[in-house]
Write a protein that holds these residues in place. Sequence first.
Motif, PDB file in Angstrom:
ATOM      1  N   ARG A   1      14.628 -29.387 -20.136  1.00  0.00           N
ATOM      2  CA  ARG A   1      15.190 -29.986 -21.344  1.00  0.00           C
ATOM      3  C   ARG A   1      14.324 -29.629 -22.554  1.00  0.00           C
ATOM      4  NH1 ARG A   1      13.922 -34.864 -23.397  1.00  0.00           N
ATOM      5  NH2 ARG A   1      15.253 -35.453 -25.099  1.00  0.00           N
ATOM      6  N   GLY A   2      14.978 -29.268 -23.647  1.00  0.00           N
ATOM      7  CA  GLY A   2      14.262 -28.935 -24.871  1.00  0.00           C
ATOM      8  C   GLY A   2      13.832 -27.480 -24.958  1.00  0.00           C
ATOM      9  N   SER A   3      14.015 -26.718 -23.889  1.00  0.00           N
ATOM     10  CA  SER A   3      13.655 -25.301 -23.902  1.00  0.00           C
ATOM     11  C   SER A   3      14.895 -24.457 -24.171  1.00  0.00           C
ATOM     12  CB  SER A   3      13.028 -24.890 -22.558  1.00  0.00           C
ATOM     13  OG  SER A   3      14.040 -24.753 -21.567  1.00  0.00           O
ATOM     14  N   THR A   4      14.714 -23.169 -24.284  1.00  0.00           N
ATOM     15  CA  THR A   4      15.836 -22.235 -24.424  1.00  0.00           C
ATOM     16  C   THR A   4      16.825 -22.408 -23.280  1.00  0.00           C
ATOM     17  OG1 THR A   4      14.410 -20.632 -25.502  1.00  0.00           O
ATOM     18  CG2 THR A   4      16.429 -19.771 -24.529  1.00  0.00           C
ATOM     19  N   PHE A   5      16.317 -22.813 -22.122  1.00  0.00           N
ATOM     20  CA  PHE A   5      17.157 -22.908 -20.925  1.00  0.00           C
ATOM     21  C   PHE A   5      17.696 -24.311 -20.660  1.00  0.00           C
ATOM     22  CE2 PHE A   5      14.319 -19.248 -20.050  1.00  0.00           C
ATOM     23  CZ  PHE A   5      15.296 -18.267 -20.075  1.00  0.00           C
ATOM     24  N   ASP A   6      17.644 -25.194 -21.656  1.00  0.00           N
ATOM     25  CA  ASP A   6      18.179 -26.546 -21.519  1.00  0.00           C
ATOM     26  C   ASP A   6      19.641 -26.477 -21.059  1.00  0.00           C
ATOM     27  OD1 ASP A   6      18.714 -29.265 -21.726  1.00  0.00           O
ATOM     28  OD2 ASP A   6      18.299 -29.379 -23.866  1.00  0.00           O
ATOM     29  N   ARG A   7      19.923 -27.027 -19.878  1.00  0.00           N
ATOM     30  CA  ARG A   7      21.265 -27.063 -19.275  1.00  0.00           C
ATOM     31  C   ARG A   7      21.892 -25.674 -19.125  1.00  0.00           C
ATOM     32  NH1 ARG A   7      24.355 -32.338 -19.290  1.00  0.00           N
ATOM     33  NH2 ARG A   7      22.657 -33.822 -19.218  1.00  0.00           N
ATOM     34  N   ALA A   8      21.078 -24.669 -18.954  1.00  0.00           N
ATOM     35  CA  ALA A   8      21.580 -23.298 -18.793  1.00  0.00           C
ATOM     36  C   ALA A   8      22.113 -23.070 -17.382  1.00  0.00           C
ATOM     37  CB  ALA A   8      20.473 -22.290 -19.075  1.00  0.00           C
ATOM     38  N   VAL A   9      23.129 -22.222 -17.309  1.00  0.00           N
ATOM     39  CA  VAL A   9      23.643 -21.696 -16.048  1.00  0.00           C
ATOM     40  C   VAL A   9      23.534 -20.183 -16.184  1.00  0.00           C
ATOM     41  CG1 VAL A   9      25.620 -21.507 -14.498  1.00  0.00           C
ATOM     42  CG2 VAL A   9      25.230 -23.643 -15.759  1.00  0.00           C
ATOM     43  N   ILE A  10      22.685 -19.592 -15.343  1.00  0.00           N
ATOM     44  CA  ILE A  10      22.410 -18.159 -15.435  1.00  0.00           C
ATOM     45  C   ILE A  10      23.017 -17.432 -14.251  1.00  0.00           C
ATOM     46  CG2 ILE A  10      20.592 -16.399 -15.440  1.00  0.00           C
ATOM     47  CD1 ILE A  10      18.811 -18.400 -16.891  1.00  0.00           C
ATOM     48  N   LEU A  11      23.798 -16.419 -14.535  1.00  0.00           N
ATOM     49  CA  LEU A  11      24.339 -15.550 -13.499  1.00  0.00           C
ATOM     50  C   LEU A  11      23.336 -14.426 -13.288  1.00  0.00           C
ATOM     51  CD1 LEU A  11      26.656 -14.669 -11.615  1.00  0.00           C
ATOM     52  CD2 LEU A  11      27.550 -13.353 -13.554  1.00  0.00           C
ATOM     53  N   MET A  12      22.843 -14.298 -12.070  1.00  0.00           N
ATOM     54  CA  MET A  12      21.843 -13.279 -11.755  1.00  0.00           C
ATOM     55  C   MET A  12      22.511 -11.917 -11.573  1.00  0.00           C
ATOM     56  SD  MET A  12      19.050 -14.802 -12.024  1.00  0.00           S
ATOM     57  CE  MET A  12      18.029 -13.456 -11.462  1.00  0.00           C
ATOM     58  N   LEU A  13      22.072 -10.947 -12.368  1.00  0.00           N
ATOM     59  CA  LEU A  13      22.634  -9.596 -12.324  1.00  0.00           C
ATOM     60  C   LEU A  13      21.790  -8.634 -11.508  1.00  0.00           C
ATOM     61  CD1 LEU A  13      23.770  -9.281 -16.044  1.00  0.00           C
ATOM     62  CD2 LEU A  13      25.098 -10.043 -14.058  1.00  0.00           C
ATOM     63  N   SER A  14      20.495  -8.920 -11.389  1.00  0.00           N
ATOM     64  CA  SER A  14      19.637  -8.088 -10.542  1.00  0.00           C
ATOM     65  C   SER A  14      18.374  -8.866 -10.203  1.00  0.00           C
ATOM     66  CB  SER A  14      19.284  -6.758 -11.209  1.00  0.00           C
ATOM     67  OG  SER A  14      18.434  -6.954 -12.310  1.00  0.00           O
ATOM     68  N   HIS A  15      17.810  -8.519  -9.059  1.00  0.00           N
ATOM     69  CA  HIS A  15      16.565  -9.146  -8.603  1.00  0.00           C
ATOM     70  C   HIS A  15      15.979  -8.232  -7.544  1.00  0.00           C
ATOM     71  CE1 HIS A  15      14.459 -12.684  -6.424  1.00  0.00           C
ATOM     72  NE2 HIS A  15      13.672 -12.165  -7.345  1.00  0.00           N
TER      73      HIS A  15
ATOM     74  N   GLY B   1      11.978  -5.825  -6.610  1.00  0.00           N
ATOM     75  CA  GLY B   1      10.528  -5.794  -6.721  1.00  0.00           C
ATOM     76  C   GLY B   1      10.023  -5.635  -8.141  1.00  0.00           C
ATOM     77  N   ASP B   2      10.896  -5.217  -9.063  1.00  0.00           N
ATOM     78  CA  ASP B   2      10.514  -5.060 -10.463  1.00  0.00           C
ATOM     79  C   ASP B   2      10.731  -6.327 -11.285  1.00  0.00           C
ATOM     80  OD1 ASP B   2       9.771  -2.385 -10.106  1.00  0.00           O
ATOM     81  OD2 ASP B   2      11.835  -1.705 -10.442  1.00  0.00           O
ATOM     82  N   GLY B   3      11.358  -7.352 -10.702  1.00  0.00           N
ATOM     83  CA  GLY B   3      11.621  -8.592 -11.412  1.00  0.00           C
ATOM     84  C   GLY B   3      13.067  -9.016 -11.281  1.00  0.00           C
ATOM     85  N   ALA B   4      13.522  -9.803 -12.245  1.00  0.00           N
ATOM     86  CA  ALA B   4      14.875 -10.350 -12.186  1.00  0.00           C
ATOM     87  C   ALA B   4      15.496 -10.355 -13.574  1.00  0.00           C
ATOM     88  CB  ALA B   4      14.832 -11.762 -11.614  1.00  0.00           C
ATOM     89  N   LEU B   5      16.834 -10.286 -13.611  1.00  0.00           N
ATOM     90  CA  LEU B   5      17.573 -10.270 -14.859  1.00  0.00           C
ATOM     91  C   LEU B   5      18.871 -11.037 -14.661  1.00  0.00           C
ATOM     92  CD1 LEU B   5      18.035  -7.463 -17.327  1.00  0.00           C
ATOM     93  CD2 LEU B   5      20.088  -8.449 -16.348  1.00  0.00           C
ATOM     94  N   GLY B   6      19.213 -11.846 -15.650  1.00  0.00           N
ATOM     95  CA  GLY B   6      20.474 -12.580 -15.617  1.00  0.00           C
ATOM     96  C   GLY B   6      20.914 -12.911 -17.030  1.00  0.00           C
TER      97      GLY B   6
END
Length: 190
Positions: free
Chosen positions: A23-37, A39-44
């Motif tokens: 709460r209070g962050s950029t991701f407050d109540r966010a729903v993120i769809l993961m597009l890749s994950h 060994g190099d990291g993750a993106l959504g």
Amino acid sequence: MEPDPVGAEKLTGKLLVAAPSLRGSTFDRAVILMLSHDGDGALGVMVNKPTEVLVGDVLPRWISVVSEPGVVFQGGPVSLDSALGLVAVGGSDEPLGIRRVRGRLGVVDLDTPAEIIEPAVTAMRVFAGYAGWAPDQLEGEIDEGSWYVVDSEPGDAFRTDAQDLWPVVLRRQGGQLALMATFPADPSMN
């Protein structure tokens, strides 16, 4: 090439649902769809944060392809000056300019002519920026309880009522997560 972290392939195509602790962050109540994950990291991309910016104002050639409400979505805090196109592919072919993520879901190269993409897709969203994590960073955030990892449903990324997705996704999980859907946006008002 390094091997994928254990379970990484299971996160691509999944949803990350922000815990109330964000709460209070950029991701407050966010729903993120993961597009890749891997060994190099993750993106959504955050699929429930529409902006007021019309796609036609920034990418006019895509206005006939993009789904309602026809606005750019805030994908995340990384590279806000870049755009990412997410599509639902209609058939089993691999259309030119689209990289499949999982199932019918794909990422479109926005430099591809819209006329080539339009017949191949059933839905499209444009995102400004994305959410990204360095190797092992996301796993640490999940372990500390910042994210709930849940299955996505085919229409989640393209809902017209996207801003209401956080409680909807939590309710359909049942149990304790369904109870989280009742967590007030501002606990001080409770």
